[in-house]
Write an enzyme that holds these catalytic residues in place. Structure first.
Site, short mmCIF file in Angstrom:
data_model
loop_
_atom_site.label_atom_id
_atom_site.label_comp_id
_atom_site.label_asym_id
_atom_site.label_seq_id
_atom_site.Cartn_x
_atom_site.Cartn_y
_atom_site.Cartn_z
N HIS A 127 0.84 -1.21 0.00
CA HIS A 127 0.00 0.00 0.00
C HIS A 127 0.87 1.25 0.00
O HIS A 127 0.55 2.24 -0.65
CB HIS A 127 -0.96 -0.03 1.18
N ASP A 180 3.26 6.30 -5.09
CA ASP A 180 3.27 6.53 -6.54
C ASP A 180 2.36 7.73 -6.79
O ASP A 180 1.15 7.62 -6.89
CB ASP A 180 2.76 5.27 -7.26
N ARG A 238 0.07 7.92 -9.90
CA ARG A 238 -1.13 7.13 -9.71
C ARG A 238 -2.12 7.85 -8.81
O ARG A 238 -3.27 8.13 -9.17
CB ARG A 238 -0.76 5.78 -9.07
N GLY A 277 -12.06 -2.74 -3.90
CA GLY A 277 -10.68 -2.98 -3.45
C GLY A 277 -10.11 -1.71 -2.84
O GLY A 277 -9.18 -1.10 -3.36
N ASP A 332 -13.02 -4.37 0.69
CA ASP A 332 -11.76 -5.07 0.46
C ASP A 332 -11.78 -6.41 1.18
O ASP A 332 -12.20 -6.51 2.33
CB ASP A 332 -10.55 -4.25 0.92
N GLU A 369 -17.52 -9.84 -4.74
CA GLU A 369 -18.44 -10.85 -5.25
C GLU A 369 -19.39 -11.35 -4.16
O GLU A 369 -20.45 -11.90 -4.47
CB GLU A 369 -17.64 -12.05 -5.80
N GLU A 423 -8.97 0.95 -8.29
CA GLU A 423 -7.62 0.91 -8.86
C GLU A 423 -7.30 -0.56 -9.01
O GLU A 423 -6.88 -1.21 -8.06
CB GLU A 423 -6.65 1.64 -7.93
N GLU A 451 -2.74 -10.25 -12.84
CA GLU A 451 -3.36 -10.17 -11.51
C GLU A 451 -4.46 -9.12 -11.47
O GLU A 451 -4.80 -8.59 -10.41
CB GLU A 451 -2.33 -9.81 -10.43
N HIS A 489 4.84 2.98 -10.38
CA HIS A 489 5.24 1.70 -9.79
C HIS A 489 4.94 0.53 -10.73
O HIS A 489 5.43 -0.57 -10.52
CB HIS A 489 4.60 1.48 -8.42
#
Ligand code: SAH
Length: 351
Positions: free
Chosen positions: A13, A19, A22, A46, A68, A97, A111, A120, A295
């Protein structure tokens, strides 16, 4: 699950939040779309430490569901409390989900991008959130993504890992060359290159519209590439990078996006590309070699041996990226090269 476990550590994190390209682009995009966020319901797919959820709360969201599956959600909840935002930001510790949200949402923020965009990648979870909760006409940030590839030359990197063995403290260790090549280049390599490594304009591997894409479309992506080298150089392989755009839902309600139009005849200069791709001034988060590093860096696929190319020589073939059957988070890469009388296939697994 190991994947969610990895996001329980602070380091990952820290790297993402530090970053600035970002994190500041996300914040700027949230502020740019503030009128669609104020008074609205948002889901952060997330949420990690909760940073994007808090940006949305600061932009005036009525309610933010911060979801998350990792243990980091516990910290996110503490951060929210410490910032007196518990009335606005609801942290849900679970998979997108699986968690329950009892209302439709106006905005999805996430993100989700992985190395080489799709490695991933949790875009599938964004699609699930969209199909479960997003109101018709709702906003998805980012709204679309484009994966690019381009042929590269990188003699320094090649020498440092390979040619090094030719003379080691005066000893000829060339016998090591086959093993060195195998070990250095059997997997994709995440590293930062510059515009100078790139031999010509990039090719669009895939354009994804977050409003319309289906999970099925992500299982396998194939493209044929055809480049014309702008210089004479040793071709060491290909670099992949992506950008994402933060625009409203009206971009392409049907499938009429025009991914190729903003690259084919287009200089690598970032500002020009952005202007062309962005008639509506949408913000772009770019991970291109000519833009400030992130990153994500770039992802390189090296050949085992360089190929000398002439100026204007064609570089042709195809590439397929597909989800591994053995582990959905792994990515199989099938690269075919066939030009200038040379042809070969390279199979890689990104794990
Ligand atoms: N939004 C944060 C973190 C991004 S990293 C930030 O911008 O800093 C992606 C996060 O998504 C990780 O914390 C990971 O645990 C979470 N994640 C991935 N897939 C998920 C899923 N299916 N359900 C819930 N969380 C998920």
């Amino acid at each position: 699950m190991a994947y969610f476990h990895s996001y329980a550590h602070v380091g990952i994190h820290e790297e993402m939040i530090k970053d600035r390209v970002r994190t500041e682009t996300y914040r700027a995009a949230i502020m740019q779309h503030q009128s669609s966020i104020t008074g609205k319901v948002v889901v952060d797919v997330g949420c990690g430490t909760g940073i994007l959820s808090i940006f949305c709360a600061q932009a005036g969201a009525k309610r933010v569901y911060a979801v998350d599956a990792s243990e980091i959600a516990v910290q996110a909840n503490e951060v929210v409390k410490a910032n007196n935002l518990s009335d606005t930001v609801i942290v849900l510790h679970g998979r997108v989900e699986d968690v329950q949200i009892d209302e439709e949402v106006d905005v999805i923020i996430s993100e989700w991008m992985g190395y080489m965009l799709l490695y991933e990648s949790m875009l599938g979870s964004v699609i699930t959130a969209r199909d479960r909760w997003l109101k018709p006409g709702g906003l998805i940030l980012p709204s679309n993504a484009t994966l690019y590839m381009a042929p590269i030359t990188h003699s320094d990197r090649y020498s440092e890992s390979i040619d090094f063995w030719r003379n080691v403290y005066g000893i000829d260790m060339s016998a090591m060359l086959p093993l060195a090549k195998q070990c250095a280049f059997e997997e994709p390599s995440v590293e930062t290159i510059t515009g100078e490594n790139v031999l010509t304009w990039p090719h669009v591997v895939k354009h994804l519209d977050c409003y319309t894409i289906s999970i099925h479309e992500l299982e396998s992506v194939t493209t044929r590439y055809k480049f014309k080298s702008m210089m004479r150089a040793p071709l060491h392989g290909f670099a992949f990078w992506f950008d994402v755009e933060f625009s409203g839902p009206a971009v392409s309600p049907t499938n009429n996006h025009t991914p190729s139009s903003h690259v084919d005849d287009n200089p690598l200069d970032g500002s020009q590309r952005k202007k062309r791709a962005n008639p509506n001034e949408a913000l772009v988060l770019s991970t291109a070699p000519e833009d400030p590093p992130t990153h994500w860096q770039q992802t390189l696929i090296y050949f085992y041996d360089p190929i000398e190319v002439e100026q204007d020589q064609l570089i042709e073939g195809s590439v397929t990226l597909s989800q591994s059957k053995e582990n959905a988070r792994f990515m199989n890469i099938h690269l075919e090269y066939a030009s200038g009388g040379r042809s070969f296939v390279k199979e890689l697994v990104m794990r």
